[in-house]
Structures are given as structure tokens and as C-alpha cells.
Write an enzyme that holds these catalytic residues in place. Structure first.
Site, PDB file in Angstrom:
ATOM      1  N   ASP A   1      17.627   1.317  17.137  1.00 17.70           N
ATOM      2  CA  ASP A   1      18.811   0.473  17.311  1.00 17.70           C
ATOM      3  C   ASP A   1      19.983   1.331  17.781  1.00 17.70           C
ATOM      4  O   ASP A   1      19.974   2.557  17.622  1.00 17.70           O
ATOM      5  CB  ASP A   1      19.153  -0.198  15.964  1.00 17.70           C
ATOM      6  CG  ASP A   1      20.008  -1.439  16.131  1.00 17.70           C
ATOM      7  OD1 ASP A   1      20.546  -1.675  17.232  1.00 17.70           O
ATOM      8  OD2 ASP A   1      20.142  -2.195  15.137  1.00 17.70           O
TER       9      ASP A   1
ATOM     10  N   GLU B   1      20.239  -6.781  11.650  1.00 16.05           N
ATOM     11  CA  GLU B   1      19.966  -5.351  11.873  1.00 16.05           C
ATOM     12  C   GLU B   1      19.772  -4.623  10.548  1.00 16.05           C
ATOM     13  O   GLU B   1      18.883  -3.782  10.414  1.00 16.05           O
ATOM     14  CB  GLU B   1      21.123  -4.712  12.650  1.00 16.05           C
ATOM     15  CG  GLU B   1      21.169  -5.143  14.107  1.00 16.05           C
ATOM     16  CD  GLU B   1      22.394  -4.652  14.858  1.00 16.05           C
ATOM     17  OE1 GLU B   1      22.315  -4.542  16.077  1.00 16.05           O
ATOM     18  OE2 GLU B   1      23.429  -4.396  14.227  1.00 16.05           O
TER      19      GLU B   1
ATOM     20  N   LYS C   1      27.986  -0.384  12.285  1.00 12.36           N
ATOM     21  CA  LYS C   1      27.276  -1.243  13.222  1.00 12.36           C
ATOM     22  C   LYS C   1      27.872  -2.652  13.172  1.00 12.36           C
ATOM     23  O   LYS C   1      28.582  -3.001  12.249  1.00 12.36           O
ATOM     24  CB  LYS C   1      25.777  -1.292  12.899  1.00 12.36           C
ATOM     25  CG  LYS C   1      25.055  -0.020  13.331  1.00 12.36           C
ATOM     26  CD  LYS C   1      23.559  -0.089  13.139  1.00 12.36           C
ATOM     27  CE  LYS C   1      22.895  -1.268  13.779  1.00 12.36           C
ATOM     28  NZ  LYS C   1      23.134  -1.423  15.227  1.00 12.36           N
ATOM     29  N   GLY C   2      27.547  -3.432  14.191  1.00 14.28           N
ATOM     30  CA  GLY C   2      27.993  -4.832  14.190  1.00 14.28           C
ATOM     31  C   GLY C   2      28.976  -5.175  15.285  1.00 14.28           C
ATOM     32  O   GLY C   2      29.457  -6.295  15.362  1.00 14.28           O
ATOM     33  N   GLY C   3      29.260  -4.179  16.166  1.00 13.73           N
ATOM     34  CA  GLY C   3      30.121  -4.473  17.304  1.00 13.73           C
ATOM     35  C   GLY C   3      29.560  -5.617  18.132  1.00 13.73           C
ATOM     36  O   GLY C   3      30.300  -6.405  18.718  1.00 13.73           O
TER      37      GLY C   3
ATOM     38  N   GLY D   1      22.177  -4.814  21.389  1.00 15.42           N
ATOM     39  CA  GLY D   1      23.290  -4.158  22.087  1.00 15.42           C
ATOM     40  C   GLY D   1      22.823  -3.613  23.426  1.00 15.42           C
ATOM     41  O   GLY D   1      21.639  -3.701  23.771  1.00 15.42           O
ATOM     42  N   SER D   2      23.762  -3.013  24.164  1.00 12.30           N
ATOM     43  CA  SER D   2      23.419  -2.560  25.521  1.00 12.30           C
ATOM     44  C   SER D   2      22.480  -1.347  25.500  1.00 12.30           C
ATOM     45  O   SER D   2      21.621  -1.216  26.371  1.00 12.30           O
ATOM     46  CB  SER D   2      24.692  -2.249  26.305  1.00 12.30           C
ATOM     47  OG  SER D   2      25.464  -1.283  25.618  1.00 12.30           O
ATOM     48  N   THR D   3      22.621  -0.471  24.513  1.00 12.71           N
ATOM     49  CA  THR D   3      21.730   0.700  24.438  1.00 12.71           C
ATOM     50  C   THR D   3      20.324   0.247  24.027  1.00 12.71           C
ATOM     51  O   THR D   3      19.318   0.673  24.617  1.00 12.71           O
ATOM     52  CB  THR D   3      22.277   1.738  23.425  1.00 12.71           C
ATOM     53  OG1 THR D   3      23.686   1.820  23.554  1.00 12.71           O
ATOM     54  CG2 THR D   3      21.660   3.100  23.646  1.00 12.71           C
TER      55      THR D   3
ATOM     56  N   THR E   1      24.375   1.982  17.829  1.00 13.41           N
ATOM     57  CA  THR E   1      25.398   2.076  16.784  1.00 13.41           C
ATOM     58  C   THR E   1      26.777   2.069  17.428  1.00 13.41           C
ATOM     59  O   THR E   1      26.907   2.340  18.630  1.00 13.41           O
ATOM     60  CB  THR E   1      25.201   3.341  15.929  1.00 13.41           C
ATOM     61  OG1 THR E   1      26.018   3.263  14.764  1.00 13.41           O
ATOM     62  CG2 THR E   1      25.562   4.613  16.698  1.00 13.41           C
TER      63      THR E   1
HETATM   64  O1  LIG Z   1      25.503  -2.843  16.076  1.00 15.61           O
HETATM   65  C1  LIG Z   1      25.285  -3.318  17.166  1.00 15.61           C
HETATM   66  C2  LIG Z   1      25.144  -4.763  17.398  1.00 15.61           C
HETATM   67  O2  LIG Z   1      25.432  -5.490  16.230  1.00 15.61           O
HETATM   68  C3  LIG Z   1      25.092  -2.421  18.338  1.00 15.61           C
HETATM   69  O3  LIG Z   1      24.020  -1.589  18.095  1.00 15.61           O
HETATM   70  C4  LIG Z   1      26.344  -1.632  18.545  1.00 15.61           C
HETATM   71  O4  LIG Z   1      27.434  -2.536  18.730  1.00 15.61           O
HETATM   72  C5  LIG Z   1      26.247  -0.717  19.770  1.00 15.61           C
HETATM   73  O5  LIG Z   1      26.227  -1.456  20.935  1.00 15.61           O
HETATM   74  P1  LIG Z   1      26.050  -0.790  22.367  1.00 15.61           P
HETATM   75  O6  LIG Z   1      24.697  -0.188  22.399  1.00 15.61           O
HETATM   76  O7  LIG Z   1      26.206  -1.962  23.324  1.00 15.61           O
HETATM   77  O8  LIG Z   1      27.153   0.225  22.548  1.00 15.61           O
END
Ligand SMILES: O=C(CO)[C@H](O)[C@H](O)COP(=O)(O)O
Length: 232
Positions: free
Chosen positions: A87, A109, A100-102, A31-33, A89
Site C-alpha cells: 500500500d 486499508e 494514511k487516508g489521504g 492511491g496513485s502509488t 502512504t
Molecule cells: O492512504 C492512502 C489512501 O487512503 C494512500 O495510500 C495515500 O493517500 C497515498 O496516496 P498516493 O499514493 O496517491 O500518494
């Protein structure tokens, strides 16, 4: 200066690097974070401030980024356990339960997190909620039975939307070649019940509820990074 959501993610990610020590076996989130974290880790590694790392990425995207950063990589099949996974979230609640899973990487994960002695979450302020479920709950399903699973879920009164890909008309496919249903729960007062329901459905590969797994959250806020540790 007020931190924007992007700055909150970046600052939380960089703050979490302090828990990494040389010699660790690490899980790298998606993810971006998590991408901010991987870039920061790459820099520390190249500057020899962290040495003898072994990293297991949780997606093809993270593997590519970690490779670009020159980080030493292996696969989950080549390690018995990991010291730490960091990771992102989509949501976390006061007990540090997660959705999670966006980004579609929930299966890898969850496997990687489950093998980790410590699971640290990095997040911007929008991810903190009183109750999980405002964010749609991702459920990874085998393409063979996606409609069957969706029908089962919808019979319990929850809308289950097949995630679309960038190509119009094509479903999104995970790194494992599965589809994702995004469940519009509107809020989940009974998390164990939802987990139990999903795990009992043939065709469900994994779901995005990470209950009782996270140990700590580095939460980027408008003015600082807050460190929230799980209270048992
Ligand atoms: O679970 C995830 C990927 O499957 C990501 O950690 C979650 O979607 C957060 O993403 P972001 O850091 O881009 O807001």
C-alpha cells in the site's frame, strides 16, 4: 535523469512486486502509488509470471482497477489472513509509523493491513518525514456525530476540517458512507497519546495513524529506489 515524483512512485511500486510470490493471498492498497503496483501485478499475472493469487482490494477504486487488470479477487470476509499487503502512504517516520487516508480508504486499508503477515509500503521521497503530522491526519467519523467529534478534537486545540467532495457543498463520503475530518496537528511528538485520544471518542470509526504496522518501505528517490526495513 532525475526521477520525478510520479516516476518515484512508479519505480517504488514496481520494485515492490519482487516480494510477491505465486500462491499468495494479497492485500491491494489504494492511491496513485498503489495503482502503479496493481497495474504491474496485473501484467505479471496475465503473463503467468505470478500464478494462483487471491487479492483483497482496499477500496472500490482499487477493486475496479484490479478487475480491469484481470486479477482474481475476493473479499476480506472470505479470508482468515493474508500473506502480504502492499500500500501507499501519506507520511512515514524513521520507525515506519504512518499517516494514511489521504485517499479516504484508511478504514479498509487498516483492516486489510492488520490481517496481513507482512505490510509493505511504497512511496515517493516526499513521504519521508522525521515526525508525523505535517500531512493532516484523516479521521473517519459517522455522519451522525461528525460535528460532536470535531468539537471534541478542537477543544484539545487541534483544528478538524470536514473533508469536502468534488460536489460543492457536499462532504466527501468514504466507501463505508462515513465522513472524514482532516486534523491539522502540525506535528505529533506523542503518537500513542494521539491514538489513544482518537480511539476514546465515540463517533470515530477509524483514524489514519498506522503505528508499528509497516514492515518495510520501498522508497522512490530521485536517483534510485531505497529499501528500508523496520529495525526492532
Ligand atoms: O492512504 C492512502 C489512501 O487512503 C494512500 O495510500 C495515500 O493517500 C497515498 O496516496 P498516493 O499514493 O496517491 O500518494
Amino acid at each position: 535523469m532525475v526521477n520525478t515524483p510520479q516516476e518515484q512512485k512508479r519505480k517504488a511500486a514496481l520494485a515492490a512486486l519482487e516480494v510477491i510470490e505465486s500462491g499468495m493471498k494479497l492485500g491491494l492498497g489504494t492511491g496513485s502509488t498503489a495503482a502503479f503496483m496493481v497495474r504491474g501485478l496485473g501484467q505479471l499475472y496475465r503473463e503467468h509470471k505470478l500464478n494462483d493469487l487471491i487479492c483483497v482490494p482496499t477500496s472500490v477504486a482499487t477493486r475496479n482497477l484490479a478487475q480491469e487488470q484481470g486479477l482474481p479477487l475476493t473479499t476480506i470476509n472470505d479470508v482468515d489472513r493474508l500473506d502480504l499487503t502492499i500500500d501507499g502512504t501519506d507520511e512515514f517516520d524513521p520507525q515506519l509509523n504512518l499517516i494514511k487516508g489521504g485517499g479516504g480508504a484508511l478504514l479498509r486499508e487498516k483492516i486489510v493491513a492488520s490481517l496481513s503477515d507482512r505490510f509493505v509500503i511504497i512511496a515517493d521521497a516526499s513521504k519521508e518525514v522525521d515526525q508525523l503530522g505535517r500531512f493532516p491526519l484523516p479521521v473517519e467519523v459517522v455522519p451522525f456525530a461528525w460535528k460532536t467529534v470535531a468539537r471534541h478534537i478542537e477543544n484539545s486545540g487541534i483544528q478538524a476540517l470536514l473533508r469536502a467532495s468534488m460536489n460543492p457543498g457536499d462532504p466527501y463520503k468514504t466507501d463505508q458512507g462515513n465522513y472524514i475530518l482532516d486534523l491539522q496537528t502540525g506535528g505529533m511528538p506523542d503518537l500513542p497519546k494521539m491514538k489513544w485520544m482518537l480511539e476514546g471518542l465515540p463517533g470515530v470509526v477509524e483514524h489514519g495513524l498506522f503505528l508499528d504496522m509497516a514492515d518495510e518501505v520501498f522508497l522512490g528517490k530521485e536517483d534510485r529506489v531505497e529499501r528500508i526495513t523496520k529495525t526492532n
